[in-house]
Design a protein around this motif. Structure first.
Motif, PDB file in Angstrom:
ATOM      1  N   GLU A 114       0.828  -1.207   0.000  1.00 32.56           N
ATOM      2  CA  GLU A 114       0.000   0.000   0.000  1.00 32.56           C
ATOM      3  C   GLU A 114       0.863   1.257   0.000  1.00 32.56           C
ATOM      4  OE1 GLU A 114      -3.925  -1.738   2.350  1.00 32.56           O
ATOM      5  OE2 GLU A 114      -2.165  -1.060   3.487  1.00 32.56           O
ATOM      6  N   ILE A 115       1.968   1.222   0.710  1.00 32.09           N
ATOM      7  CA  ILE A 115       2.891   2.370   0.687  1.00 32.09           C
ATOM      8  C   ILE A 115       3.436   2.565  -0.723  1.00 32.09           C
ATOM      9  CG2 ILE A 115       5.051   3.295   1.586  1.00 32.09           C
ATOM     10  CD1 ILE A 115       2.746   3.286   3.595  1.00 32.09           C
ATOM     11  N   ASN A 116       3.751   1.470  -1.413  1.00 32.75           N
ATOM     12  CA  ASN A 116       4.261   1.567  -2.783  1.00 32.75           C
ATOM     13  C   ASN A 116       3.215   2.153  -3.732  1.00 32.75           C
ATOM     14  OD1 ASN A 116       6.810   0.598  -2.206  1.00 32.75           O
ATOM     15  ND2 ASN A 116       6.286  -1.526  -2.633  1.00 32.75           N
ATOM     16  N   LYS A 117       1.945   1.859  -3.482  1.00 33.66           N
ATOM     17  CA  LYS A 117       0.877   2.463  -4.290  1.00 33.66           C
ATOM     18  C   LYS A 117       0.868   3.977  -4.122  1.00 33.66           C
ATOM     19  CE  LYS A 117      -2.551  -1.267  -4.605  1.00 33.66           C
ATOM     20  NZ  LYS A 117      -3.947  -1.654  -4.270  1.00 33.66           N
ATOM     21  N   VAL A 118       1.092   4.415  -2.895  1.00 36.48           N
ATOM     22  CA  VAL A 118       1.139   5.851  -2.632  1.00 36.48           C
ATOM     23  C   VAL A 118       2.350   6.480  -3.325  1.00 36.48           C
ATOM     24  CG1 VAL A 118       1.425   7.599  -0.824  1.00 36.48           C
ATOM     25  CG2 VAL A 118      -0.129   5.663  -0.451  1.00 36.48           C
ATOM     26  N   ILE A 119       3.491   5.800  -3.268  1.00 34.57           N
ATOM     27  CA  ILE A 119       4.706   6.323  -3.900  1.00 34.57           C
ATOM     28  C   ILE A 119       4.501   6.516  -5.397  1.00 34.57           C
ATOM     29  CG2 ILE A 119       7.132   5.833  -4.424  1.00 34.57           C
ATOM     30  CD1 ILE A 119       7.320   4.380  -1.760  1.00 34.57           C
ATOM     31  N   GLU A 120       3.725   5.636  -6.017  1.00 31.92           N
ATOM     32  CA  GLU A 120       3.441   5.732  -7.451  1.00 31.92           C
ATOM     33  C   GLU A 120       2.840   7.084  -7.819  1.00 31.92           C
ATOM     34  OE1 GLU A 120       3.923   3.980 -10.067  1.00 31.92           O
ATOM     35  OE2 GLU A 120       4.327   1.906  -9.516  1.00 31.92           O
ATOM     36  N   SER A 168      -5.060  14.098   8.372  1.00 28.17           N
ATOM     37  CA  SER A 168      -6.004  14.260   7.267  1.00 28.17           C
ATOM     38  C   SER A 168      -5.318  14.059   5.921  1.00 28.17           C
ATOM     39  CB  SER A 168      -6.654  15.648   7.325  1.00 28.17           C
ATOM     40  OG  SER A 168      -7.409  15.805   8.497  1.00 28.17           O
ATOM     41  N   ILE A 169      -4.108  14.572   5.795  1.00 29.68           N
ATOM     42  CA  ILE A 169      -3.339  14.410   4.553  1.00 29.68           C
ATOM     43  C   ILE A 169      -3.088  12.929   4.275  1.00 29.68           C
ATOM     44  CG2 ILE A 169      -1.026  14.728   3.561  1.00 29.68           C
ATOM     45  CD1 ILE A 169      -1.040  17.531   4.854  1.00 29.68           C
ATOM     46  N   THR A 170      -2.680  12.197   5.304  1.00 29.73           N
ATOM     47  CA  THR A 170      -2.399  10.772   5.141  1.00 29.73           C
ATOM     48  C   THR A 170      -3.657  10.008   4.744  1.00 29.73           C
ATOM     49  OG1 THR A 170      -0.704  10.947   6.850  1.00 29.73           O
ATOM     50  CG2 THR A 170      -1.419   8.744   6.244  1.00 29.73           C
ATOM     51  N   LYS A 171      -4.756  10.284   5.418  1.00 27.85           N
ATOM     52  CA  LYS A 171      -6.015   9.611   5.108  1.00 27.85           C
ATOM     53  C   LYS A 171      -6.428   9.890   3.669  1.00 27.85           C
ATOM     54  CE  LYS A 171     -10.630   8.926   7.079  1.00 27.85           C
ATOM     55  NZ  LYS A 171     -11.473   9.201   5.901  1.00 27.85           N
ATOM     56  N   ARG A 172      -6.260  11.133   3.234  1.00 20.45           N
ATOM     57  CA  ARG A 172      -6.644  11.524   1.880  1.00 20.45           C
ATOM     58  C   ARG A 172      -5.758  10.855   0.827  1.00 20.45           C
ATOM     59  NH1 ARG A 172      -6.249  16.697   2.465  1.00 20.45           N
ATOM     60  NH2 ARG A 172      -4.198  16.956   1.525  1.00 20.45           N
ATOM     61  N   ILE A 173      -4.460  10.762   1.092  1.00 21.63           N
ATOM     62  CA  ILE A 173      -3.556  10.174   0.108  1.00 21.63           C
ATOM     63  C   ILE A 173      -3.817   8.680  -0.029  1.00 21.63           C
ATOM     64  CG2 ILE A 173      -1.574   9.566   1.564  1.00 21.63           C
ATOM     65  CD1 ILE A 173      -1.284  11.421  -1.741  1.00 21.63           C
ATOM     66  N   PHE A 174      -4.177   8.006   1.063  1.00 21.16           N
ATOM     67  CA  PHE A 174      -4.554   6.596   0.977  1.00 21.16           C
ATOM     68  C   PHE A 174      -5.835   6.439   0.153  1.00 21.16           C
ATOM     69  CE2 PHE A 174      -2.005   5.429   4.899  1.00 21.16           C
ATOM     70  CZ  PHE A 174      -1.200   4.520   4.239  1.00 21.16           C
ATOM     71  N   VAL A 177      -5.697   6.318  -3.647  1.00 18.39           N
ATOM     72  CA  VAL A 177      -5.279   5.087  -4.331  1.00 18.39           C
ATOM     73  C   VAL A 177      -6.214   3.934  -3.990  1.00 18.39           C
ATOM     74  CG1 VAL A 177      -2.858   5.741  -4.548  1.00 18.39           C
ATOM     75  CG2 VAL A 177      -3.619   4.559  -2.479  1.00 18.39           C
ATOM     76  N   GLY A 178      -7.412   4.278  -3.499  1.00 18.16           N
ATOM     77  CA  GLY A 178      -8.435   3.264  -3.263  1.00 18.16           C
ATOM     78  C   GLY A 178      -8.329   2.524  -1.944  1.00 18.16           C
ATOM     79  N   ILE A 179      -7.636   3.105  -0.959  1.00 18.99           N
ATOM     80  CA  ILE A 179      -7.500   2.469   0.357  1.00 18.99           C
ATOM     81  C   ILE A 179      -8.263   3.330   1.364  1.00 18.99           C
ATOM     82  CG2 ILE A 179      -5.876   1.695   2.125  1.00 18.99           C
ATOM     83  CD1 ILE A 179      -3.743   1.607  -0.139  1.00 18.99           C
ATOM     84  N   PHE A 180      -9.345   2.793   1.917  1.00 18.50           N
ATOM     85  CA  PHE A 180     -10.262   3.623   2.692  1.00 18.50           C
ATOM     86  C   PHE A 180     -10.311   3.293   4.179  1.00 18.50           C
ATOM     87  CE2 PHE A 180     -11.748   3.700  -1.673  1.00 18.50           C
ATOM     88  CZ  PHE A 180     -11.958   5.051  -1.875  1.00 18.50           C
ATOM     89  N   ASN A 181      -9.482   2.394   4.646  1.00 24.05           N
ATOM     90  CA  ASN A 181      -9.553   2.014   6.065  1.00 24.05           C
ATOM     91  C   ASN A 181      -8.256   2.291   6.809  1.00 24.05           C
ATOM     92  OD1 ASN A 181      -8.090   0.040   4.719  1.00 24.05           O
ATOM     93  ND2 ASN A 181      -8.743  -1.602   6.105  1.00 24.05           N
ATOM     94  N   HIS A 200      -3.135   7.637   9.705  1.00 23.00           N
ATOM     95  CA  HIS A 200      -1.697   7.863   9.844  1.00 23.00           C
ATOM     96  C   HIS A 200      -1.081   6.860  10.809  1.00 23.00           C
ATOM     97  CE1 HIS A 200       2.128   9.742  10.936  1.00 23.00           C
ATOM     98  NE2 HIS A 200       2.062  10.324   9.763  1.00 23.00           N
ATOM     99  N   HIS A 201      -1.799   6.505  11.853  1.00 18.11           N
ATOM    100  CA  HIS A 201      -1.240   5.550  12.810  1.00 18.11           C
ATOM    101  C   HIS A 201      -1.103   4.161  12.191  1.00 18.11           C
ATOM    102  CE1 HIS A 201       0.213   5.780  16.864  1.00 18.11           C
ATOM    103  NE2 HIS A 201      -0.310   4.601  17.161  1.00 18.11           N
ATOM    104  N   SER A 202      -1.869   3.886  11.136  1.00 20.59           N
ATOM    105  CA  SER A 202      -1.717   2.611  10.430  1.00 20.59           C
ATOM    106  C   SER A 202      -0.320   2.473   9.839  1.00 20.59           C
ATOM    107  CB  SER A 202      -2.759   2.499   9.306  1.00 20.59           C
ATOM    108  OG  SER A 202      -4.077   2.579   9.794  1.00 20.59           O
ATOM    109  N   ILE A 203       0.275   3.601   9.478  1.00 18.30           N
ATOM    110  CA  ILE A 203       1.633   3.587   8.913  1.00 18.30           C
ATOM    111  C   ILE A 203       2.638   3.138   9.969  1.00 18.30           C
ATOM    112  CG2 ILE A 203       3.452   4.997   7.866  1.00 18.30           C
ATOM    113  CD1 ILE A 203       1.279   6.836   6.809  1.00 18.30           C
ATOM    114  N   ARG A 204       2.557   3.704  11.153  1.00 17.97           N
ATOM    115  CA  ARG A 204       3.477   3.353  12.241  1.00 17.97           C
ATOM    116  C   ARG A 204       3.329   1.874  12.615  1.00 17.97           C
ATOM    117  NH1 ARG A 204       6.569   5.405  16.504  1.00 17.97           N
ATOM    118  NH2 ARG A 204       6.060   4.654  18.582  1.00 17.97           N
ATOM    119  N   ARG A 205       2.085   1.420  12.720  1.00 17.57           N
ATOM    120  CA  ARG A 205       1.844   0.011  13.036  1.00 17.57           C
ATOM    121  C   ARG A 205       2.353  -0.892  11.916  1.00 17.57           C
ATOM    122  NH1 ARG A 205      -1.735  -0.968  17.182  1.00 17.57           N
ATOM    123  NH2 ARG A 205      -2.174  -3.019  16.320  1.00 17.57           N
ATOM    124  N   GLY A 206       2.098  -0.493  10.681  1.00 14.13           N
ATOM    125  CA  GLY A 206       2.514  -1.305   9.545  1.00 14.13           C
ATOM    126  C   GLY A 206       4.022  -1.405   9.429  1.00 14.13           C
ATOM    127  N   ALA A 207       4.715  -0.289   9.659  1.00 15.20           N
ATOM    128  CA  ALA A 207       6.177  -0.290   9.564  1.00 15.20           C
ATOM    129  C   ALA A 207       6.792  -1.184  10.633  1.00 15.20           C
ATOM    130  CB  ALA A 207       6.707   1.135   9.691  1.00 15.20           C
TER     131      ALA A 207
END
Length: 272
Positions: free
Chosen positions: A69-75, A180-186, A189-193, A196-203
């Motif tokens: 999902e992070i790679n989708k955002v990088i695209e 809000s920026i993080t939620k919007r950028i996800f 790319v079609g990721i709605f759940n 920003h804290h999902s990033i910290r947990r995911g990493a």
């Protein structure tokens, strides 16, 4: 007026009220009556602890972001406008340094220091660092990488001392604005759940899957206790020494043998 009546009152409130509200009631009673007997204090404390345990059992944990999902955002950064590049940079920097939204908000350019093949990200004050002693996280930083290119571009465009300033007055963006920026950028790319804290947990979970130790994850994420980092991690086969292909099965091995190549994360081109 009587402690027994107060305990009955507290017990009744614990059915519908949260632990924070119960703690306030206990503090108010103590303030009005100076001190409680040891038995009353012990019983009231146990009531609050029981309520906290129930809250932790029902509390919904934030979703975990994945590397895919992070790679989708990088695209999105390919041929993007400056605002989108900034949003992608916030996401990527948060992922590589396990940053909270409040920590991203406080970042200044002087907090980012290049050391040959790594980048030091100095967090001036975290929520578990009330004395503001500061902690540093070191991330891999190669010339020409996505992080290198996005930071270089943004440094030319951003004005002021903060890495992510408000365009109107140069002040820092608030933590809520970062979230809000993080939620919007996800969502773009079609990721709605994801939050920003999902990033910290995911990493943190991505590091565990790659074989990093609990202590290494704890240090990089700047957790103070083992219990703090443990709440972020989920069990996975890779963390227990079982390769991913062995879990997927022979069909995945067959596809790999037929020539499926993992192209890895997208590569941005330098802008001259």
């Amino acid at each position: 007026q009587e402690e027994g009546a107060f305990l009955l009152y507290l017990a009744e409130r614990s059915i519908s009220q949260g632990s924070s509200s119960l703690s306030k009631s206990l503090a108010a009673y103590q303030l009005a009556h100076d001190a409680l007997t040891p038995d009353t204090q012990r019983f009231a404390t146990e009531l609050i602890r029981t309520r906290k345990r129930k809250e932790s059992e029902t509390r919904r944990q934030p979703a975990v972001a994945s590397l895919e999902e992070i790679n989708k955002v990088i695209e999105l950064a390919k041929n993007a406008d400056p605002k989108t590049e900034r949003d992608v940079l916030i996401t990527l920097l948060s992922w590589t340094a396990l940053l909270r939204a409040s920590e991203v908000s406080e970042l200044k350019w002087t907090d980012l220091v290049r050391h040959e093949n790594c980048l030091e990200v100095h967090v001036r004050r975290a929520k578990n660092d009330q004395e503001a002693n500061g902690r540093s996280t070191f991330v891999t930083y190669e010339e020409g990488s996505d992080l290198d290119i996005l930071l270089a571009r943004w440094k030319v465009r951003a004005k002021g001392s903060y890495v992510f300033p408000n365009h109107n007055d140069g002040s820092k963006l608030s933590p809520s604005a970062i979230s809000s920026i993080t939620k919007r950028i996800f969502e773009s790319v079609g990721i709605f759940n994801k939050t920003h804290h999902s990033i910290r947990r995911g990493a943190a979970n991505a590091m565990q899957a790659q074989g990093f130790s609990r202590d290494q994850i704890k240090a990089k994420g700047r957790w103070r206790s083992d219990g703090g980092v443990a709440r972020y991690l989920v069990d996975c086969p890779e963390a227990q020494g079982i390769p991913k292909l062995a879990i997927i099965g022979t069909s995945a091995n067959k596809e790999s043998e037929e020539g499926d190549v993992d192209e890895g994360p997208p590569v941005l081109e330098k802008e001259f």
